[in-house]
Design an enzyme around this catalytic site. Structure first.
Site, short mmCIF file in Angstrom:
data_model
loop_
_atom_site.label_atom_id
_atom_site.label_comp_id
_atom_site.label_asym_id
_atom_site.label_seq_id
_atom_site.Cartn_x
_atom_site.Cartn_y
_atom_site.Cartn_z
N CYS A 164 0.81 -1.23 0.00
CA CYS A 164 0.00 0.00 0.00
C CYS A 164 0.84 1.27 0.00
O CYS A 164 0.29 2.37 -0.06
CB CYS A 164 -0.94 -0.01 1.20
SG CYS A 164 -1.94 -1.50 1.29
N HIS A 208 -3.01 7.77 6.27
CA HIS A 208 -3.23 6.47 5.63
C HIS A 208 -4.63 5.99 5.98
O HIS A 208 -5.36 5.51 5.12
CB HIS A 208 -2.16 5.48 6.08
CG HIS A 208 -2.16 4.20 5.32
ND1 HIS A 208 -2.02 4.16 3.95
CD2 HIS A 208 -2.29 2.91 5.73
CE1 HIS A 208 -2.06 2.88 3.54
NE2 HIS A 208 -2.22 2.13 4.60
N GLU A 267 -1.25 4.82 13.65
CA GLU A 267 -0.96 6.07 12.94
C GLU A 267 -1.22 7.28 13.84
O GLU A 267 -0.46 8.25 13.82
CB GLU A 267 -1.76 6.17 11.66
CG GLU A 267 -1.35 7.35 10.80
CD GLU A 267 -2.00 7.37 9.43
OE1 GLU A 267 -1.56 8.16 8.58
OE2 GLU A 267 -2.96 6.61 9.20
N HIS A 315 -9.89 1.61 -0.05
CA HIS A 315 -8.44 1.49 -0.08
C HIS A 315 -7.99 1.00 -1.46
O HIS A 315 -8.28 -0.12 -1.86
CB HIS A 315 -8.00 0.50 1.01
CG HIS A 315 -6.54 0.55 1.33
ND1 HIS A 315 -5.63 1.25 0.56
CD2 HIS A 315 -5.82 -0.02 2.34
CE1 HIS A 315 -4.43 1.11 1.08
NE2 HIS A 315 -4.52 0.35 2.15
#
Length: 414
Positions: free
Chosen positions: A164, A304, A315, A341
């Site tokens: 990713c 993200h 995060e 995503h």
């Protein structure tokens, strides 16, 4: 010591929400959803039946049917985004030294659809019936290669695969290619088309997807206490990076400057992030150092923010670790609430969002965020549900991939 400056002069994207940068940003700011029930294959035996599927994508608008047949869907999406970005930039490659123009487009998975189709063919019809185009279609570097061939570009031509974080690492390394005087222009970003039977089944097996089959449009819920996983999507994003003086000389429109790039590894787990967010924090610190920007100058973070339990917490911890008290003055939003995503393409689309934030002075919201998970931090500003007017001078984009791949990019006003 002075170094070559790098600016963004062209934007292109294809997503489930929109097929241009302007349309995408407008839809994100209105918190519109691109998530829907999957129509491209039968999902009756799947525990999850929805995703960020691009409906009615017509590659014929961009290239010939003959060319398209030689490409997997992820390459087609990348080609469309690249052509948009080139048109947006106003570049005429016939007027450029093509040895100074390169391509670096990443992918997390590559030609998964092609692998599935040819595997079925070999089982049903035998090995002699496998297509001669199988390898050129399935290889991860096909997107970069086809874009380079389209324009006859002779500069660096590469592909990065870091799950990713693929698109973000691609943009970062393209940035370095210009800084180090290996190139003057780079077409860079990422593309993914893993919303296939095998792709969906694989992520279902990992138990990483939201299972809100009765409410797909509100399934992706970054930082929300009721989130239950991410939404698998497809799409692509390509930007034009250009050396500042080169862009200025030709009178290019400049969206923003790419100021810094940081990359790190978790060294922790193949799918789970370091629970303390140490790797993500290190990537941000490195990007700030590379950009020569103080943390207090950052006004916005495009997180993200996958809508998974572990990522959102890690995060948030990483942001607080890097920014201290300033973390509570920052606007932090995740556009995955609307888009889902895009895996290896997500970082490129999110850099496009940052460029538009700088240009338009508007921050898109975190859609579907009704109740912040206290393990993230209820005091942080995740820009819930509604867009916000804000004059942003510097912004950050984070991308965190399976395998512990962390990447941070910083953009700012010129």
């Amino acid at each position: 010591m002075n170094r070559r400056r790098v600016v963004i002069t062209g934007l292109g994207c294809v997503t489930a929400l929109a097929e241009s940068a302007d349309e995408l940003f407008g839809a994100l700011c209105q918190a519109k959803s691109g998530i829907s029930l999957i129509e491209s294959f039968d999902t009756k035996d799947f525990p999850v039946i929805f995703g960020g599927e691009i409906k009615n994508f017509a590659i014929k608008k961009y290239i010939s049917t003959r060319e398209a047949k030689r490409m997997d869907r992820f390459t087609q999406l990348a080609m469309a985004s690249a052509m948009q970005a080139v048109d947006d930039s106003g570049l005429d490659f016939e007027a450029e030294d093509k040895s100074r123009v390169g391509v670096l487009v990443g992918t997390g998975i590559g030609g998964l659809k092609e692998i599935e189709e040819q595997h079925i063919r070999i089982l049903e019809k035998g090995p002699r019936k496998v297509s001669a185009f199988t390898v050129p279609r399935l290889m991860g570097n096909a997107a970069s290669g086809c874009i380079s061939i389209r324009y006859g570009l002779k500069g660096p031509n590469m592909c990065i695969v870091t799950a990713c974080a693929s698109a973000s690492h691609s943009i970062g390394e393209a940035f370095y290619s210009i800084i180090s005087d290996r190139s003057d222009i780079m077409l860079t970003g990422g593309s993914e088309a893993a919303l296939t039977p095998l792709g969906l089944a694989s992520f279902c097996a990992l138990k990483s997807l939201s299972a809100r089959n009765d409410a797909p449009q509100i399934a992706s819920r970054p930082f929300d206490k009721d989130r239950d996983g991410f939404v698998l999507s497809e799409g692509s994003g390509v930007i034009i990076l250009e050396e500042y003086e080169h862009a200025r000389k030709r009178g290019a429109r400049i969206y923003c400057e790419l100021l810094g790039y940081g990359a790190s590894g978790d060294g922790y787990h193949i799918t789970a992030p370091d629970p303390d967010g140490k790797g993500a924090a290190e990537a941000m610190r490195l990007a700030l150092k590379n950009a020569r920007v103080e943390p207090e100058k950052i006004g916005y973070i495009n997180a993200h923010g996958t809508s998974t339990e572990l990522n959102d917490i890690a995060e948030s911890l990483a942001i607080k670790s890097v920014f201290g008290d300033h973390a509570y003055k920052l606007a932090v939003s995740s556009t995955k609430g609307c888009l889902g995503h895009l895996l290896g393409a997500s970082g490129a689309v999110e850099v496009i969002v940052m460029a538009k934030v700088i240009e338009k002075s508007v921050i898109p919201p975190t859609a579907n965020l009704d109740n912040v998970d206290k393990r993230c931090d209820v005091k942080m500003d995740y820009v819930p549900r509604q867009q916000r007017q804000a004059n942003v001078d510097c912004a950050i984009s984070n991308s965190l991939g399976f395998g512990g791949h962390n990447c941070c990019l910083i953009v700012g006003k010129v």
